[in-house]
Every structure is written in C-alpha cells, then in structure tokens.
Design a protein around this motif. Structure first.
Motif, PDB file in Angstrom:
ATOM      1  N   PRO A 688       0.833  -1.154  -0.085  1.00  0.00           N
ATOM      2  CA  PRO A 688       0.027   0.081  -0.117  1.00  0.00           C
ATOM      3  C   PRO A 688       0.750   1.259  -0.055  1.00  0.00           C
ATOM      4  O   PRO A 688       0.318   2.234  -0.361  1.00  0.00           O
ATOM      5  CB  PRO A 688      -0.837  -0.276   1.398  1.00  0.00           C
ATOM      6  CG  PRO A 688      -0.759  -1.538   1.805  1.00  0.00           C
ATOM      7  CD  PRO A 688       0.633  -2.128   1.198  1.00  0.00           C
ATOM      8  N   PHE A 689       2.338   1.231   0.391  1.00  0.00           N
ATOM      9  CA  PHE A 689       2.919   2.570   0.617  1.00  0.00           C
ATOM     10  C   PHE A 689       3.655   2.846  -1.026  1.00  0.00           C
ATOM     11  O   PHE A 689       4.265   3.732  -1.066  1.00  0.00           O
ATOM     12  CB  PHE A 689       3.715   2.350   1.603  1.00  0.00           C
ATOM     13  CG  PHE A 689       3.200   2.153   3.100  1.00  0.00           C
ATOM     14  CD1 PHE A 689       2.964   3.337   3.646  1.00  0.00           C
ATOM     15  CD2 PHE A 689       2.944   1.022   3.790  1.00  0.00           C
ATOM     16  CE1 PHE A 689       2.288   3.400   5.008  1.00  0.00           C
ATOM     17  CE2 PHE A 689       2.464   0.749   4.864  1.00  0.00           C
ATOM     18  CZ  PHE A 689       1.866   2.144   5.539  1.00  0.00           C
ATOM     19  N   TRP A 761      10.296  10.753   0.263  1.00  0.00           N
ATOM     20  CA  TRP A 761       9.531  10.276   1.331  1.00  0.00           C
ATOM     21  C   TRP A 761       8.396  11.112   2.136  1.00  0.00           C
ATOM     22  O   TRP A 761       7.434  10.684   2.915  1.00  0.00           O
ATOM     23  CB  TRP A 761      10.873  10.229   2.363  1.00  0.00           C
ATOM     24  CG  TRP A 761      11.694   9.446   1.832  1.00  0.00           C
ATOM     25  CD1 TRP A 761      13.065   9.927   1.320  1.00  0.00           C
ATOM     26  CD2 TRP A 761      12.041   8.065   1.565  1.00  0.00           C
ATOM     27  NE1 TRP A 761      13.757   8.643   0.934  1.00  0.00           N
ATOM     28  CE2 TRP A 761      13.335   7.638   1.047  1.00  0.00           C
ATOM     29  CE3 TRP A 761      10.870   6.997   1.958  1.00  0.00           C
ATOM     30  CZ2 TRP A 761      13.363   6.476   0.773  1.00  0.00           C
ATOM     31  CZ3 TRP A 761      11.349   5.720   1.788  1.00  0.00           C
ATOM     32  CH2 TRP A 761      12.419   5.187   0.963  1.00  0.00           C
ATOM     33  N   ARG A 764       5.428   9.865   0.573  1.00  0.00           N
ATOM     34  CA  ARG A 764       4.897   8.650   0.897  1.00  0.00           C
ATOM     35  C   ARG A 764       4.266   8.799   1.979  1.00  0.00           C
ATOM     36  O   ARG A 764       3.156   7.890   2.402  1.00  0.00           O
ATOM     37  CB  ARG A 764       6.269   7.954   1.017  1.00  0.00           C
ATOM     38  CG  ARG A 764       5.938   6.456   1.233  1.00  0.00           C
ATOM     39  CD  ARG A 764       7.396   5.800   1.447  1.00  0.00           C
ATOM     40  NE  ARG A 764       7.305   4.016   1.542  1.00  0.00           N
ATOM     41  CZ  ARG A 764       7.255   3.623   2.644  1.00  0.00           C
ATOM     42  NH1 ARG A 764       7.121   4.097   3.738  1.00  0.00           N
ATOM     43  NH2 ARG A 764       7.049   2.274   2.566  1.00  0.00           N
ATOM     44  N   GLN A 765       4.775   9.420   2.949  1.00  0.00           N
ATOM     45  CA  GLN A 765       3.917   9.681   4.451  1.00  0.00           C
ATOM     46  C   GLN A 765       2.714  10.508   4.033  1.00  0.00           C
ATOM     47  O   GLN A 765       1.659  10.092   5.034  1.00  0.00           O
ATOM     48  CB  GLN A 765       4.907  10.194   5.270  1.00  0.00           C
ATOM     49  CG  GLN A 765       4.440  10.523   6.774  1.00  0.00           C
ATOM     50  CD  GLN A 765       5.462  10.736   7.734  1.00  0.00           C
ATOM     51  OE1 GLN A 765       6.482  11.254   7.287  1.00  0.00           O
ATOM     52  NE2 GLN A 765       5.183  10.919   9.007  1.00  0.00           N
ATOM     53  N   ASN A 766       2.607  11.642   3.694  1.00  0.00           N
ATOM     54  CA  ASN A 766       1.540  12.602   3.523  1.00  0.00           C
ATOM     55  C   ASN A 766       1.499  13.258   2.205  1.00  0.00           C
ATOM     56  O   ASN A 766       2.291  14.007   1.890  1.00  0.00           O
ATOM     57  CB  ASN A 766       1.389  13.487   4.623  1.00  0.00           C
ATOM     58  CG  ASN A 766       0.432  14.359   4.889  1.00  0.00           C
ATOM     59  OD1 ASN A 766      -0.634  13.762   4.398  1.00  0.00           O
ATOM     60  ND2 ASN A 766       0.459  15.568   5.310  1.00  0.00           N
ATOM     61  N   GLY A 768       0.542  10.260   0.851  1.00  0.00           N
ATOM     62  CA  GLY A 768       0.521   8.856   0.080  1.00  0.00           C
ATOM     63  C   GLY A 768       0.229   8.536  -1.288  1.00  0.00           C
ATOM     64  O   GLY A 768      -0.583   9.339  -1.907  1.00  0.00           O
ATOM     65  N   PHE A 769       0.997   7.857  -1.572  1.00  0.00           N
ATOM     66  CA  PHE A 769       1.070   7.857  -3.445  1.00  0.00           C
ATOM     67  C   PHE A 769      -0.289   7.434  -3.946  1.00  0.00           C
ATOM     68  O   PHE A 769      -0.674   7.753  -5.092  1.00  0.00           O
ATOM     69  CB  PHE A 769       2.330   6.890  -3.927  1.00  0.00           C
ATOM     70  CG  PHE A 769       3.439   7.410  -3.736  1.00  0.00           C
ATOM     71  CD1 PHE A 769       3.943   8.475  -4.133  1.00  0.00           C
ATOM     72  CD2 PHE A 769       4.453   6.958  -2.834  1.00  0.00           C
ATOM     73  CE1 PHE A 769       5.243   8.941  -3.894  1.00  0.00           C
ATOM     74  CE2 PHE A 769       5.863   7.244  -2.532  1.00  0.00           C
ATOM     75  CZ  PHE A 769       6.003   8.495  -2.994  1.00  0.00           C
ATOM     76  N   ALA A 770      -1.177   6.556  -2.947  1.00  0.00           N
ATOM     77  CA  ALA A 770      -2.395   6.075  -3.591  1.00  0.00           C
ATOM     78  C   ALA A 770      -3.254   7.163  -3.834  1.00  0.00           C
ATOM     79  O   ALA A 770      -4.273   7.150  -4.581  1.00  0.00           O
ATOM     80  CB  ALA A 770      -3.045   5.297  -2.522  1.00  0.00           C
ATOM     81  N   LYS A 771      -3.090   8.345  -2.914  1.00  0.00           N
ATOM     82  CA  LYS A 771      -4.102   9.677  -3.137  1.00  0.00           C
ATOM     83  C   LYS A 771      -3.478  10.674  -4.283  1.00  0.00           C
ATOM     84  O   LYS A 771      -4.107  11.741  -4.448  1.00  0.00           O
ATOM     85  CB  LYS A 771      -4.181  10.357  -1.932  1.00  0.00           C
ATOM     86  CG  LYS A 771      -4.747   9.255  -0.936  1.00  0.00           C
ATOM     87  CD  LYS A 771      -4.902   9.956   0.529  1.00  0.00           C
ATOM     88  CE  LYS A 771      -5.356   9.099   1.746  1.00  0.00           C
ATOM     89  NZ  LYS A 771      -5.341   9.610   3.030  1.00  0.00           N
TER      90      LYS A 771
END
Length: 778
Positions: A688-689, A761, A764-766, A768-771
């Motif tokens: 997911p990340f 990075w 990735r944290q905020n 997130g790549f899914a968004k």
C-alpha cells in the motif's frame, strides 16, 4: 578396412588447394593505458604462436580505415593496434585475412575428412557385423541404443550416396588443383588488379620494417607515390577502390616492401579458358557439398532422435548439450564463434569512427605495480585465513526465489548480438529469458550491500584510514557480479522508480529512471552515518566475442561526522566469451577517489586486467594506495575484488573487507546473494505504501521471478510498446518527460548530475502515493 587405414587413404587422396600464406614481420602500434598511456611500438609476426601471441583465426577482427586501426577480440582479451601509414595498414589487413582464410579452410578440410571417415564406417557397418556380434558403430554403454542405431544404419542408404558425392568432390578438387597448376605455368607479366595485389601480398614473405640507413650516410629514397606506381604498370587506375573490405585506395607502397613483391604475369587466352574451367569445376564441387550437407543433416536428425528416445544425453558430440550443474548458459552452441561472412567488421560502419570510441580499460595490459607484485600472494593468503568481518544477521526476509532460473539455451543470442555489432545494446530489446528478475534501479541499491564499511569509515578518526574503508566500499560494489554473468537485469522504463528501506542496515534508498536516451538511472540513499548518491549512465560495446559495459557518471558519498565528500569514477566491466559456456566477467581500469572538502589525501585503485597468457590466479586482482598531499604513499592495500581486500600498512594489518557467503543453491537462483534475493520481495504490508511506478509492481519482472517466462516475454513487449506510445505523445506536444523525484543540476566540475529533490519520503507519508496522480507504466 580399419578406421586408421581409411583415414590415411582419405588424407592422402585429398589435394591441397589452398596456397600457404607467407610470413609477415614488422612493428605495429598497440594502445594501452597504464603505466604509459597511448600508442606504443610492439612487434607482431604471423610465423607461429609464441608467448604473448594470439591466434588470429579464432579472433574477431574489426577495422577502422580512418585511423588505420585493427581491433582483435580473442574472447579473453581485446587488442587495439594500428599501423603508421595507410599502405602498411592495407598490407597488414590483407595478410591477416589470408592467414584467417587459410586456417579456416584447413579446419574445414579436417572436418570434411572426419565426415568421410564416419560415412565410410557407417556404410561398411550396414553390411558387416563386428566379430563380437555388435554393430561396430557408435559404441556406447547402452546396448539397446547400439542395436537400434545399428538397425537404423542398415535401413539407410543415404550414407552410401554421401560417400559417392564426397568421392566425386575429391576427383573435382584434384582436377581443380591440376588446372591451377596449369594456369600458373601459362602466366606472364601483366598489370595488377586489386585481386592480384592482394594475392601477391598474401603469399609473399614480407618484412615491414624499413631498412636501416647505410653507414655511408646516404639517405634512402622516399616511398613511391601512387602516380609513379601506376606509371610502372604496377597498379590499375582503380587500385583497391573495389575492395569489399576497405573501400578506399592506398596512396603508396614503400620501396622496401615493393622490392619484396614478385609481380604476377599476364594470362593468355588459353589461361582465360582454364580460369573458366576452374569456375565451372568449383560450382560442381559446391553443388556436391550442398548435397552432402543436406544428407548429413537428415541423418544427424535421425541419429539425434534415436538418442533422445532412449534418454541418452551424455557424451553426445552431435550438438546435444551436456548437462550443467550450474544455471543454463545463454548459448550452449559453442565455444567457437563464427565470424561475419567477410571475416572483417568495418569499424567505420559503427557509431565509433575515431579513437574516442575506445574504452581506456579495453586496451590496457596492466602489469602489477612494483610495490604490489611481491605482496599479492600475501594478500591472498591473509584473506583466505580471515573470516568475514561482517556476518549478516537474520532479517526475516526470504532466502530463496519462487522459481529457479529458466533454461535459455534456445535463445538465439548469437543472431541478436551479430545484428547489433558496434551498437549500444541498451537500445536493443532482449528476450525475457535472458534477464534476471531484478532491475538496473535495484542493481544500484545492490551496491549498498556492504554499507557497513561506510558506517566504519564514519567512526574512524584518522583521515588516511578513513579513506581505506571508503576504497574498500568502492571495490565491494563489484563483487555482486561474481556469479551474475549468465543473465542481465531488466532495463527500467522512463519514470520507473524503486525504494528500499533497510532498518537492519540503517538506510533508506530511492532510485528513478530519469532519462531514456541515453538511459540514465539516478539514486539517493541516506542514513545517520552517510549519504550516498549517483546518476549512472551505461554504454555497451559488442566486439565480436566480448561485451564491454562502460559506465559514466560519478559516485558520491558524504560522512556525517566529519563532513567529508568523497567522489569517484567506475571502471569498465567486460564479459568475455559472451557466446559460449566459458563466459566470465572482468573489471579493469583505474578509480580515483577524491575528498572534495579537503585535499588531505587521495586514493588510486587499479583493477588489473588479466594477461592473455596468464593463469586464473592473475584474474580479478585489485591494488590501491592512499596518498598524502605530497604524493607519498601512506597506506597500501590489495587483493581480489571477488575474495577480499587486505591492508598491511594499518597499525594492525588485517583484512578490511571480505564478501559474505553465498546462500544455498545460489546457482539455481541466478547467482544471487542473500541481499540480491531480498531486493524484489513484495510483502502485503509494503504494497500500500509503494507508488504504482515501483519496480516490484512491474508485471513482466514478477512473472519471470515466478517462472512464467512466456508470460514475461509478452508483458515485456507490451510495456515497451506503452513506453514508445508515451514518447510519441510527448513529441506531439513538444514537451519532454520530467522526472518526479530528481532534478538536473551541475556539479563542482560543471558536469550534468541528477540530484534528489527530497520529496519522495514526504509524499509517501503524507498524503500517500495512492492519493496522488501517477503515470501509468504497465
């Protein structure tokens, strides 16, 4: 009739139609890098093999007529030589061609004799039994196979026809020999043609060294010019212009060479008639040999089917490959590489047309430095007695791949490489079966397998000792390829990324394919002790038997405690005997490590090129020195890049680096180390990340890892086609691809470099790549 008697009869009956080439002696210029750079005078003769010589008939030869250069690839080493003038270059090329052709015809005649012997034996066996009751042919430990093969031979009439055709060839060749001798008797003086000149040069004994000046002090005359030679009737007006190999005329032939040439003679009308008869007879021989070849092909297929039906796979000399304990080779066809049709690859047809195309490493015959020569054995002995300094801990990651490496012996690598000689192979699409299930972006991360050396360097107060550990880290990056010469990594597509977080090693890594033509991969890693980055460009050169990989770009490392910024280059990697099972990999060249923050010390590392006549113990040697500002040697280290590095100038002499042990059955898993097996692992909690562009989500690479080679091939073609479509769309818009996590900049020397933007990075944290909006690569 016994086999020996048949052999003697056939060898006696076969006429010798090839004229033995003459001796050629003289000096050429050989290019080397170290210890004296440039072109250096070297003796070369074609009289026979002596120490330090090479067999030109087994080497791939390419020429560059603009620079009078000849490149010889023996498979074990590359030689780059050139002549001082174009006329001497022409003579050397002609001589080399003649010797290569003679040697190959000699080999072909030997093969023909063996075929005749086998044919005679087969036909005799069809009607005559062995006294012991056996078939008398193809002895084997398997009696059932012998009886079946014998029965097949009794039913086959083709070997008899084959023998008749070969006997007819013998008679025709004898007649050809008689006609040639008759033609030589009829010859009288006439003007040269290009072919005549080549024939004269090939059969004459020539010395290409200019005679010394006489004691009287009289100067030798200048070489004849082209007009003077033509005035004497020696050369036709189109002299050498019709040469199929050189495509250029020779300006002159020196007096001291011309005086050694015996001119040909004019052919009478009767001689021309004999020449026509020779051509007719040659066509008859060719037709007979074609018939023999077709017959033998059919018979060979029958015999191979008989062997396979009984599961006999060993000791098969008819092109059935022997089993291998290691992973299958790319090309089981063979230890011998058959050259291009004209035996010469013209260098001017390549993208390389001058000296700049030569890699520095490919021409170096590096001899060990005097200070190192006496200590190499000590380094090797010390390394062998020293246990690994860094024993990898159990990480909980996988220790094997889902499937073994595939058998790719069916892939026609020879045809692929032959069609791309002299080209950049990064632009050539290869079948998936030739790949290993890691990507070039992951290979950059693999250079951090021994990142512990950087941790040690960051905690070493002495700057000279610190440099020793930096050098050991630079060398350790090459050991990953020790068992990796059978497969190649996947080429990343534009925009592809890869991340690697290693809590156990204390670093996190990101890489991206930032450019496609030329292919450029950029990476960045960081930890509490160090920062590591580079943008790597690769150029590939195929020389006929060897494949050279020439990296450009610099490797950078900074240490947090002392603020040092180290920078160094990479050396040439060469895969020798790329088309045979005896393939092996070699690194050669020089690495210079500089500290850009201060000039307290520098380091020079030499990857020694193995000598042509050297043993295996001379391979993979590496030597290094740490120098102070005045150039004095502070530390000296050395060893083998695949076994370890030992430094005997430290306060406590010790092995400073030794590679980790290979995992179980590593040869069945592409030769991967434990660290390499972990690179493409995809766990459910990690998925997911990752951005959708991450290499671990690439379907063709995943299919290959799981053993689905055909599916990987289809998917690989689809991914490459998608990349071409994206490039077309960008071209229509008049825009270029913009890397997502790296930016282009200039370093302190004005070179183009790709630096990390620092956004990966954070995103990735905020959030997130899914968004986020991501490009579709597959």
């Amino acid at each position: 009739m016994s086999l020996l008697e048949q052999t003697q009869q056939i060898m006696t009956f076969c006429p010798q139609v090839m004229i033995t080439p003459g001796i050629c002696e003289g000096y050429l210029l050989k290019r080397r890098k170290w210890p004296l750079k440039g072109w250096h005078k070297v003796g070369l003769d074609l009289k026979g093999r002596v120490q330090g010589s090479l067999d030109v008939s087994l080497a791939v030869m390419s020429i560059n007529k603009k620079s009078n250069r000849i490149d010889l690839d023996t498979g074990d080493i590359l030689y780059h030589i050139k002549a001082k003038s174009h006329d001497l270059f022409y003579i050397w090329v002609t001589k080399l061609q003649a010797h290569r052709l003679y040697k190959k015809n000699e080999t072909a005649n030997a093969h023909s004799s063996i075929i005749q012997i086998l044919s005679h034996t087969a036909s005799s066996s069809a009607g005559m039994e062995d006294p012991s009751g056996g078939s008398g042919v193809l002895p084997s430990a398997n009696t059932a196979v012998n009886s079946k093969v014998s029965a097949w031979l009794r039913q086959s009439h083709d070997p008899v026809t084959c023998v008749q055709e070969l006997n007819r060839c013998n008679l025709d060749l004898s007649e050809l020999n008689r006609l040639i001798q008759s033609l030589q008797v009829l010859e009288v003086g006439h003007s040269f043609t290009n072919g005549d000149l080549q024939r004269i040069i090939s059969i004459q004994n020539l010395s290409l060294e200019k005679p010394k000046k006489p004691k009287s002090g009289k100067m030798w005359g200048h070489s004849r010019t082209l007009s003077r030679v033509e005035a004497l009737g020696m050369l036709s007006s189109n002299h050498l212009s019709s040469s199929s190999h050189l495509g250029a005329s020779v300006p002159s032939i020196p007096d001291y060479v011309y005086s050694q040439l015996s001119p040909l003679s004019v052919v009478s009308l009767e001689g021309k008639k004999i020449q026509q008869d020779i051509c007719t007879m040659s066509l008859r021989v060719l037709a007979s040999l074609k018939s023999v070849h077709e017959t033998l092909t059919l018979e060979r297929q029958k015999l191979q089917e008989a062997w396979e039906a009984n599961n006999v796979h060993q000791s098969n000399t008819l092109a059935v490959p022997a089993p291998s304990h290691g992973p299958p080779s790319v090309a089981d066809s063979a230890a011998e590489y058959f050259d291009a049709s004209d035996d010469i690859l013209c260098g001017s047809s390549s993208e390389v047309s001058d000296e700049s195309g030569l890699s520095d490493g490919s021409t170096t015959n590096s001899e060990p430095e005097e200070g190192h020569a006496s200590t190499t054995r000590k380094y090797r002995a010390s390394i062998s007695r020293t246990p690994n300094n860094f024993v990898p801990k159990s990480t909980g990651r996988r220790t094997a791949l889902p499937a073994h490496c595939p058998d790719n012996s069916h892939v026609g690598l020879m045809a692929i490489l032959y069609n791309n000689i002299g080209k950049d192979l990064a632009r050539v699409s290869m079948p998936a079966a030739l790949n290993e299930p890691v990507n070039l972006l992951q290979r950059l991360c693999e250079e951090l397998e021994y990142s512990e050396l950087l941790d040690v360097a960051n905690n070493t107060p002495d700057p000279y000792q610190r440099m020793v550990y930096i050098a050991a880290f630079a060398i350790s990056g090459y050991t990953t390829a020790t068992f990796r010469n059978r497969y190649k990594p996947f080429n990343p597509v534009l925009g592809e990324t890869y991340e690697c977080i290693r809590e156990d090693r204390g670093f996190r890594f990101i890489s991206e394919q930032v450019c496609h033509h030329p292919p450029i991969s950029a990476c960045h890693a960081e930890s509490e002790n160090f920062t590591f980055w580079q943008d790597q460009r690769w150029k590939n050169k195929f020389w006929g038997k060897s494949l050279e990989i020439l990296p450009t770009g610099m490797v950078n490392v900074t240490l947090s405690r002392y603020g040092d910024h180290y920078e160094w280059n990479k050396v040439v990697t060469c895969i020798h005997n790329v088309l045979s099972q005896q393939r092996y990999l070699e690194h050669y060249g020089e690495v210079t490590i500089q500290n850009l923050k201060n000039s307290t010390c520098t380091c020079k590392i030499t990857f020694v090129k193995s000598r042509y006549w050297g043993s295996d113990t001379n391979k993979n040697e590496v030597q290094g020195t740490v120098l102070d500002q005045g150039g004095s040697v502070i530390h000296r280290f050395g060893g083998l890049w695949h076994e370890g590095i030992f430094c005997d100038t430290l306060p406590t002499p010790k092995c400073i680096w030794k590679p980790n042990s290979q995992p179980k059955d590593y040869l069945q898993f592409y030769g991967f180390s434990t660290f390499a097996m972990e690179l493409n692992e995809l766990t459910p909690d990690l998925r997911p990340f990752l951005p959708p562009t991450d290499t671990r989500l690439r379907p063709d690479q995943r299919m290959l890892e799981e053993g689905n080679v055909s599916g990987a091939d289809r998917k690989k073609d689809e991914i490459e086609e998608l990349q071409r479509e994206r490039r077309k769309e960008l071209a229509k818009k008049g825009s270029e691809h913009t890397p997502r996590f790296f930016r282009k900049a200039k370093d302190s020397s004005g070179r183009d470099v790709w630096l990390n933007t620092g956004t990966y990075w954070e995103l990735r944290q905020n959030p997130g790549f899914a968004k986020l909006e991501n490009i579709t690569l597959w």
